[in-house]
Write a protein that holds these residues in place. Structure first.
Motif, short mmCIF file in Angstrom:
data_model
loop_
_atom_site.label_atom_id
_atom_site.label_comp_id
_atom_site.label_asym_id
_atom_site.label_seq_id
_atom_site.Cartn_x
_atom_site.Cartn_y
_atom_site.Cartn_z
N GLU A 96 23.17 14.40 46.61
CA GLU A 96 21.95 13.63 46.43
C GLU A 96 20.77 14.57 46.64
O GLU A 96 20.71 15.27 47.65
CB GLU A 96 21.88 12.48 47.44
CG GLU A 96 22.91 11.39 47.21
CD GLU A 96 22.69 10.62 45.92
OE1 GLU A 96 21.52 10.51 45.50
OE2 GLU A 96 23.67 10.15 45.34
N VAL A 102 20.80 19.95 36.80
CA VAL A 102 20.87 18.54 37.18
C VAL A 102 22.33 18.08 37.21
O VAL A 102 22.78 17.39 38.12
CB VAL A 102 20.03 17.67 36.22
CG1 VAL A 102 20.26 16.19 36.50
CG2 VAL A 102 18.54 18.02 36.36
N ARG A 103 23.08 18.50 36.20
CA ARG A 103 24.50 18.13 36.11
C ARG A 103 25.29 18.75 37.27
O ARG A 103 26.21 18.13 37.82
CB ARG A 103 25.06 18.61 34.77
CG ARG A 103 26.50 18.18 34.50
CD ARG A 103 26.88 18.44 33.05
NE ARG A 103 26.74 19.84 32.67
CZ ARG A 103 25.80 20.30 31.84
NH1 ARG A 103 24.91 19.48 31.31
NH2 ARG A 103 25.74 21.59 31.55
N ARG A 136 19.21 20.80 32.25
CA ARG A 136 20.27 19.80 32.33
C ARG A 136 21.50 20.36 33.05
O ARG A 136 22.22 19.62 33.74
CB ARG A 136 20.63 19.32 30.93
CG ARG A 136 19.50 18.51 30.31
CD ARG A 136 19.67 18.30 28.82
NE ARG A 136 18.47 17.67 28.27
CZ ARG A 136 18.25 17.50 26.97
NH1 ARG A 136 19.15 17.89 26.08
NH2 ARG A 136 17.12 16.94 26.56
N LEU A 178 24.34 19.31 40.33
CA LEU A 178 24.19 18.50 41.54
C LEU A 178 25.11 17.28 41.49
O LEU A 178 25.82 16.97 42.46
CB LEU A 178 22.73 18.06 41.71
CG LEU A 178 21.88 18.90 42.69
CD1 LEU A 178 21.75 20.33 42.19
CD2 LEU A 178 20.53 18.27 42.90
N LYS A 179 25.11 16.60 40.36
CA LYS A 179 25.94 15.41 40.22
C LYS A 179 27.42 15.72 40.35
O LYS A 179 28.17 15.01 41.02
CB LYS A 179 25.65 14.74 38.87
CG LYS A 179 24.26 14.13 38.76
CD LYS A 179 24.04 13.50 37.40
CE LYS A 179 22.65 12.89 37.30
NZ LYS A 179 22.39 12.29 35.97
N GLU A 180 27.85 16.81 39.71
CA GLU A 180 29.27 17.16 39.73
C GLU A 180 29.74 17.58 41.12
O GLU A 180 30.94 17.54 41.42
CB GLU A 180 29.55 18.27 38.72
CG GLU A 180 29.41 17.80 37.27
CD GLU A 180 29.73 18.88 36.25
OE1 GLU A 180 30.10 20.01 36.67
OE2 GLU A 180 29.61 18.61 35.05
N GLY A 195 28.57 16.03 43.80
CA GLY A 195 28.37 14.87 44.66
C GLY A 195 27.18 14.98 45.58
O GLY A 195 27.21 14.49 46.71
#
Length: 438
Positions: free
Chosen positions: A57, A48-49, A45, A51-53, A55
């Protein structure tokens, strides 16, 4: 010395994954690999987090060579990640576990035609091309099956990460991939673009393993993005994605100072974003492939202490019921580990010993000169950070069975892999006809 991923209960026993490790040893036997499920999921997690933080894709693909079985595939799937495989066996494990093969990246510097055929037939998401002959092989297999296959090319960015030379893989002198500086990566890209039934979706690189510095990752991002621009200028094709591999370091001893996954990902992302802005290009799809940093510290190995041999004025050898058969890394890479006596986890360390394995090799040494409490035959030794590349690299040297693997969670523990038996060791033996005659 610190307790890596462990606690101590009122009995003075090491607790791991909520389980009393002494009880685990008594229940499942030793040597025994123990994996902490919550830690594995937390690390998944975290990536995965990250990558999101930032920005980004893309996808986090678990590097299965670090540790793989069907239960581990299930965890990876539940965490919404992809999977990096390097052999037909790893690919087949994913297939039998019901994993979505469209989320699989198939690596390897010498894939067989049979492995490639299986990958093409079952819709593997990306085949990572590693040498020129593989281009024609994949194209021919895809053509015969009426399939179109997405591929990446493995690129050597020429970055020399500060790690053991056996696990430096991004240098020009490496068995993996195509060099940028010698023009081979460009030539490979042109051949793929000109081929039918294969589509060049992007680039892949991996600069090494157990890396603690940020700079090599940022430099790699710049080199890869520069090459993406050069490819576009040369061929008119803009690569859709870049897979940056893994290599993030973990704790093995007090000397190791790994960074948080977010720091590694941010270093790559910042360098990539800056280069893309400089080139006036949109960000590519962003892939990373962590393995060791997900499962390494999530695992321990439990051993039972056997012989204690004191050589006056030299050292004391303490032998365990495992060794290079279940952990070859000290022999291969001079890897270092920390350990505690699990049934005396609160006891003061009063003597320096060397932990020896049971294999018939003078080099079968697990830990040199470690301080332990007063020990005796039958004590349980817990070696930390053995979740990666221990079970994966285990062998039957000296005809020793491979240990069991248990998954621990909230005080519960069940088998992920059963222990091999002596009959398992004989299972594939055959007797040639001329030896079986009376």
């Amino acid at each position: 010395m610190f307790l890596l991923r462990g606690e101590v209960n009122e009995k003075g026993h090491l607790v791991f994954g909520g389980c009393d490790t002494v009880k685990l040893a008594n229940t499942f036997g030793t040597p025994l690999y123990v994996m902490d499920e919550d830690y594995i999921r937390d690390r998944c997690r975290g990536y995965v987090r990250a990558l999101k933080e930032n920005g980004l894709e893309g996808m986090v693909a678990y590097a299965s060579k670090a540790f793989l079985n069907m239960a581990m595939v299930k965890i990876v799937a539940e965490e919404g990640m992809g999977l990096d495989v390097v052999s037909g066996g790893e690919l087949y494990t994913a297939y039998k576990a019901g994993f979505d093969l469209a989320k699989v990246f198939f690596h390897g510097n010498n894939k067989t035609p049979e492995e490639i055929a299986f990958a093409v037939e079952h819709g593997v998401g990306r085949i990572v091309i590693d040498h020129f002959a593989e281009i024609d092989m994949v194209a021919d297999i895809a053509r015969k099956r009426g399939k179109n296959v997405n591929v990446l090319i493995r690129v050597k960015p020429g970055v020399d990460a500060h790690t053991h030379h056996y696990i430096q893989t991004g240098k020009q002198d490496s068995k993996f991939g195509f060099g940028i500086s010698d023009g081979q990566a460009m030539e490979a890209a042109k051949r793929i673009i000109a081929s039918e039934h294969i589509h060049l979706a992007g680039l892949h690189c991996h600069i090494g393993s157990q890396i603690f510095e940020l700079k090599p990752f940022g430099l790699t991002a710049e080199i890869m993005e520069d090459f993406r621009l050069a490819l576009m200028k040369e061929t008119g094709e803009l690569m859709e994605e870049i897979n940056f591999g893994g290599g993030y370091g973990i704790h093995y001893t007090d000397a190791d100072h790994p960074l948080d996954p977010l720091e590694y990902i941010k270093e790559i992302a910042d360098a990539l974003k800056a280069r893309c802005a400089e080139h006036g290009l949109a960000l590519p799809r962003f892939i990373v492939e962590p393995g060791r940093s997900i499962v390494g510290e999530a695992g321990i190995t439990l051993y039972t202490l056997g012989s204690i041999k004191n050589i006056p004025g030299i050292r004391t050898y303490v032998s365990v019921d495992g060794g290079m058969g279940d952990n070859p890394r000290p022999a291969l890479y001079q890897a270092e580990y920390e350990a505690v006596v699990a049934n005396k986890a609160k006891a003061e360390a009063v003597r320096k010993v060397t932990v020896a394995g049971r294999c018939c090799e003078s080099g079968d040494m697990l830990i040199h000169d470690i301080a332990l409490p007063e020990i005796e035959v039958g004590d349980i030794l817990a070696v930390f950070s053995t979740g990666a590349y221990n079970y994966s690299m285990a062998s039957n040297y000296n005809r020793l069975p491979v240990p069991a693997v248990v998954l621990a969670k909230d005080g519960r523990a069940e088998l992920m892999v059963r222990r091999q038996t002596y009959d398992d060791l004989l299972h594939y033996d055959e007797m040639p006809s001329w030896l079986s005659k009376a």
